[in-house]
Scaffold this motif. Structure first.
Motif, PDB file in Angstrom:
ATOM      1  N   GLY A 231       0.798  -1.216   0.000  1.00  0.00           N
ATOM      2  CA  GLY A 231       0.000   0.000   0.000  1.00  0.00           C
ATOM      3  C   GLY A 231       0.830   1.264   0.000  1.00  0.00           C
ATOM      4  N   ILE A 232       2.099   1.160   0.410  1.00  0.00           N
ATOM      5  CA  ILE A 232       2.959   2.340   0.409  1.00  0.00           C
ATOM      6  C   ILE A 232       3.167   2.850  -1.007  1.00  0.00           C
ATOM      7  N   PHE A 233       3.131   1.933  -1.988  1.00  0.00           N
ATOM      8  CA  PHE A 233       3.269   2.348  -3.376  1.00  0.00           C
ATOM      9  C   PHE A 233       2.063   3.184  -3.812  1.00  0.00           C
ATOM     10  N   ASP A 234       0.869   2.747  -3.406  1.00  0.00           N
ATOM     11  CA  ASP A 234      -0.344   3.502  -3.751  1.00  0.00           C
ATOM     12  C   ASP A 234      -0.292   4.907  -3.157  1.00  0.00           C
ATOM     13  N   LYS A 235       0.134   4.976  -1.895  1.00  0.00           N
ATOM     14  CA  LYS A 235       0.194   6.276  -1.224  1.00  0.00           C
ATOM     15  C   LYS A 235       1.230   7.184  -1.893  1.00  0.00           C
ATOM     16  N   ASN A 236       2.431   6.619  -2.175  1.00  0.00           N
ATOM     17  CA  ASN A 236       3.472   7.430  -2.816  1.00  0.00           C
ATOM     18  C   ASN A 236       3.064   7.875  -4.216  1.00  0.00           C
ATOM     19  N   GLU A 237       2.391   6.980  -4.948  1.00  0.00           N
ATOM     20  CA  GLU A 237       1.960   7.325  -6.304  1.00  0.00           C
ATOM     21  C   GLU A 237       0.927   8.452  -6.262  1.00  0.00           C
ATOM     22  N   ALA A 238       0.016   8.372  -5.305  1.00  0.00           N
ATOM     23  CA  ALA A 238      -1.001   9.417  -5.183  1.00  0.00           C
ATOM     24  C   ALA A 238      -0.360  10.774  -4.904  1.00  0.00           C
ATOM     25  N   MET A 239       0.661  10.791  -4.051  1.00  0.00           N
ATOM     26  CA  MET A 239       1.335  12.045  -3.735  1.00  0.00           C
ATOM     27  C   MET A 239       2.064  12.605  -4.954  1.00  0.00           C
ATOM     28  N   ILE A 240       2.751  11.730  -5.701  1.00  0.00           N
ATOM     29  CA  ILE A 240       3.497  12.194  -6.876  1.00  0.00           C
ATOM     30  C   ILE A 240       2.540  12.711  -7.944  1.00  0.00           C
ATOM     31  N   LEU A 241       1.425  12.028  -8.130  1.00  0.00           N
ATOM     32  CA  LEU A 241       0.459  12.466  -9.137  1.00  0.00           C
ATOM     33  C   LEU A 241      -0.253  13.755  -8.734  1.00  0.00           C
ATOM     34  N   SER A 242      -0.191  14.119  -7.451  1.00  0.00           N
ATOM     35  CA  SER A 242      -0.787  15.374  -6.989  1.00  0.00           C
ATOM     36  C   SER A 242       0.154  16.559  -7.173  1.00  0.00           C
ATOM     37  N   MET A 243       1.372  16.277  -7.613  1.00  0.00           N
ATOM     38  CA  MET A 243       2.342  17.345  -7.844  1.00  0.00           C
ATOM     39  C   MET A 243       2.156  17.933  -9.239  1.00  0.00           C
ATOM     40  N   THR A 244       2.620  19.158  -9.413  1.00  0.00           N
ATOM     41  CA  THR A 244       2.598  19.768 -10.737  1.00  0.00           C
ATOM     42  C   THR A 244       3.731  19.178 -11.575  1.00  0.00           C
TER      43      THR A 244
ATOM     44  N   GLU B  34       6.142  20.734 -12.992  1.00  0.00           N
ATOM     45  CA  GLU B  34       7.415  21.323 -12.589  1.00  0.00           C
ATOM     46  C   GLU B  34       7.916  20.714 -11.289  1.00  0.00           C
ATOM     47  N   GLU B  35       7.001  20.453 -10.350  1.00  0.00           N
ATOM     48  CA  GLU B  35       7.403  19.861  -9.060  1.00  0.00           C
ATOM     49  C   GLU B  35       7.965  18.457  -9.247  1.00  0.00           C
ATOM     50  N   ARG B  36       7.397  17.695 -10.169  1.00  0.00           N
ATOM     51  CA  ARG B  36       7.914  16.343 -10.411  1.00  0.00           C
ATOM     52  C   ARG B  36       9.306  16.396 -11.019  1.00  0.00           C
ATOM     53  N   SER B  37       9.512  17.382 -11.903  1.00  0.00           N
ATOM     54  CA  SER B  37      10.809  17.490 -12.575  1.00  0.00           C
ATOM     55  C   SER B  37      11.865  18.132 -11.683  1.00  0.00           C
ATOM     56  N   ARG B  38      11.440  19.045 -10.786  1.00  0.00           N
ATOM     57  CA  ARG B  38      12.365  19.759  -9.903  1.00  0.00           C
ATOM     58  C   ARG B  38      11.850  19.680  -8.460  1.00  0.00           C
ATOM     59  N   PRO B  39      11.955  18.500  -7.826  1.00  0.00           N
ATOM     60  CA  PRO B  39      11.408  18.327  -6.467  1.00  0.00           C
ATOM     61  C   PRO B  39      11.996  19.301  -5.452  1.00  0.00           C
ATOM     62  N   SER B  40      13.172  19.856  -5.749  1.00  0.00           N
ATOM     63  CA  SER B  40      13.812  20.747  -4.777  1.00  0.00           C
ATOM     64  C   SER B  40      13.008  22.023  -4.532  1.00  0.00           C
ATOM     65  N   ILE B  41      12.067  22.339  -5.438  1.00  0.00           N
ATOM     66  CA  ILE B  41      11.277  23.565  -5.261  1.00  0.00           C
ATOM     67  C   ILE B  41      10.090  23.353  -4.325  1.00  0.00           C
ATOM     68  N   ILE B  42       9.866  22.130  -3.904  1.00  0.00           N
ATOM     69  CA  ILE B  42       8.692  21.834  -3.074  1.00  0.00           C
ATOM     70  C   ILE B  42       8.949  22.329  -1.648  1.00  0.00           C
ATOM     71  N   ASN B  43       8.318  23.456  -1.294  1.00  0.00           N
ATOM     72  CA  ASN B  43       8.464  24.036   0.043  1.00  0.00           C
ATOM     73  C   ASN B  43       7.308  23.601   0.934  1.00  0.00           C
ATOM     74  N   GLY B  44       7.214  24.195   2.110  1.00  0.00           N
ATOM     75  CA  GLY B  44       6.178  23.807   3.059  1.00  0.00           C
ATOM     76  C   GLY B  44       4.776  24.026   2.531  1.00  0.00           C
ATOM     77  N   GLN B  45       4.548  25.157   1.838  1.00  0.00           N
ATOM     78  CA  GLN B  45       3.220  25.448   1.307  1.00  0.00           C
ATOM     79  C   GLN B  45       2.829  24.430   0.238  1.00  0.00           C
ATOM     80  N   ARG B  46       3.770  24.103  -0.606  1.00  0.00           N
ATOM     81  CA  ARG B  46       3.488  23.110  -1.655  1.00  0.00           C
ATOM     82  C   ARG B  46       3.233  21.726  -1.040  1.00  0.00           C
ATOM     83  N   ARG B  47       3.965  21.384  -0.010  1.00  0.00           N
ATOM     84  CA  ARG B  47       3.773  20.081   0.645  1.00  0.00           C
ATOM     85  C   ARG B  47       2.365  19.970   1.237  1.00  0.00           C
TER      86      ARG B  47
END
Length: 493
Positions: free
Chosen positions: A367-380, A382-395
């Motif tokens: 189930g950890i895969f389902d949870k991680n996939e859901a989080m990644i698919l909720s990213m924009t 740009e966020e998927r390509s450049r995860p370093s830009i994900i700040n507290g507000q984006r999280r």
């Protein structure tokens, strides 16, 4: 697969390692534990008696007792004897030069013949063959429909011969294969709830009529002690060429499978380790023996990874080394693990992995895969390509969009950070191995391709292996050395 047996044997070896120098009494006690473990796993009594006697005789030598690492030597001897018990060397499916080749499956009802036929057809199709499935079971309700459904799923035609006698169906299937240019016919014969003369004679008649190149007996791994009587009778009447062990993934004991080779002298050619069409594996005695002893199956993991490797994935690996590890990469790696059978299957093939699974309750939480996939698919994008830009507000936004907590997003980001650091280290190593500076002729060294192994939702497989290897099998060193050697070979290619 052999869970309880593997745990018992591993505990026995751990006790031996804790003693340092071994005495004859220590060896005798260990052999008693091994005997009980095999009997409780439903291995045939005579097979256990012969196995323990041969193993004890080798362990009692001065070479073992007076060595600096006696426990390691004992484990190695048990591995050798268990490999010999399972067949010593891999026995491949031998097909003749005639067209079509005919493979006939026999066995008791409920042994898994029909699904084994479909899995074998799928395997042969992957190898470039053009198989045809034939339903020679006219007694079991819906047998033809079941095989037809499985055949449609894997893209292999099924010859039914409705209303015909089983012998006529088998003969008709061979003619159909000639007419449609199919090079292999797999005949699924009828089974019974128990061995009876009618069933045996029908199998003999089909064999006489179509003269199969290979007769394979399908044996349910959960049959237990009764397996000896079953395979002995079939061996006497049909003289089969090899065995397919079915349902091996669903049996915690599996001892019946260990008795087949010793009782009949016939090799185990395939093992079914799951329900999907690709769950039929070529049986390797040495690799199976290692898995039973908790040493894992490193080669099996590498083979599965190589099966999935293609030009696109190689390009992705090179891009990761060049540009870093993105969330898109993590998503693809999680999906790759699922295609390889899931985290539980891969973990079970690692040294000590089965014991770790047992401590988790028998399975890795997929189930950890389902949870991680859901989080990644909720990213924009740009966020998927450049995860370093994900700040507290984006999280916080990602957490709301995927139905998880900010802590879950933080954990995912931490996994990504570790993988990105690893890619940095690999990039540095690749630059060093590629020459770095120009040589005398002004050319850089050959670019190193590093396909690597997939990770488990951000957990690197090599790190996981290092963590589990230390207390399993031959102490972890043997399999880790093997992995390093194979990685070096892959790099040289």
């Amino acid at each position: 697969m052999f869970n309880s047996l593997s745990d018992r044997l591993t505990d026995t070896f751990d006790r031996l390692r804790g003693k340092g120098k071994l005495t004859e009494a220590d060896i005798t006690s260990a052999m008693r534990d091994i005997r009980m473990a095999l009997l409780e796993a439903d291995v045939n009594f005579k097979v256990v008696k012969d196995f323990v006697a041969a193993t004890k005789e080798r362990c009692m030598t001065a070479e073992v007792l007076e060595s600096l690492t006696p426990a390691q030597n004992v484990v190695k001897i048990v591995l050798d004897e268990l490999t010999e018990l399972l067949g010593a060397t891999e026995s491949k499916l031998v097909l003749s030069s005639r067209i079509p080749n005919v493979i006939m499956l026999v066995g008791l009802q409920g042994s898994g013949k029909t699904t084994a036929a479909a899995k074998l057809a799928y395997l042969l199709k992957k190898q470039g063959k053009s198989p045809l499935l034939a339903v020679a079971d006219v007694y079991r309700p819906a047998a033809a429909d079941q095989l037809a459904t499985l055949g449609e799923e894997i893209g292999v035609p099924v010859f039914r011969g409705d209303g015909a006698h089983p012998v006529g169906i088998a003969e008709g299937a061979v003619r159909e294969a000639v007419d449609t240019l199919r090079d292999v016919v797999i005949v699924d014969t009828a089974g019974r709830l128990q061995i009876d003369e009618q069933m045996m004679q029908e199998a003999v008649d089909i064999k006489r009529a179509v003269k199969p190149d290979q007769v394979l007996m399908v044996v349910d791994a959960m049959t237990g002690q009764d397996i000896v009587n079953v395979v002995s009778t079939f061996a006497e009447r049909t003289d089969f060429d090899g065995v397919i062990i079915s349902k091996l993934d669903g049996d915690a004991r599996g001892g019946g499978a260990l008795s087949v080779r010793a009782v009949t002298g016939k090799p185990i050619k395939f093992a079914s380790v799951g329900e999907k069409p690709d769950a039929l594996e070529v049986f390797s005695p040495e690799r199976m023996a290692k898995r039973i002893l908790g040493m894992g199956d490193v080669i099996g993991i590498i083979e599965k990874a190589q099966e999935m490797a293609d030009a696109e994935q190689m390009e992705a690996a090179e891009r990761m080394l060049r540009d870093g590890f993105t969330m898109n990469d993590m998503l693809e790696q999680m999906r790759a693990v699922r295609k390889m059978g899931g985290a539980s299957k891969i973990l079970g093939m690692l040294p000590g992995g089965q014991r770790a699974l047992n401590q988790m309750g028998g399975a890795f939480d997929e189930g950890i895969f389902d949870k991680n996939e859901a989080m990644i698919l909720s990213m924009t994008k740009e966020e998927r390509s450049r995860p370093s830009i994900i700040n507290g507000q984006r999280r916080a936004r990602i957490a709301r969009g995927s139905g998880v907590t900010p802590a879950d997003v933080n954990a995912l980001m931490k996994q990504w950070g570790e993988m990105n650091k690893m890619m940095g280290r690999m990039r540095s190593m690749a630059n060093q191995m590629s020459g770095g500076k120009k040589g005398k002729k002004g050319k850089r060294g050959k670019k190193m391709r590093m396909p690597g192994l997939p990770n488990m939702g951000g957990m690197d497989m090599n790190q996981l292996m290092g963590g589990l290897g230390g207390g399993s099998g031959l102490g972890g060193g043997s399999d880790m050395d093997l992995l390093r050697q194979m990685e070096q070979q892959m790099k040289r290619k």
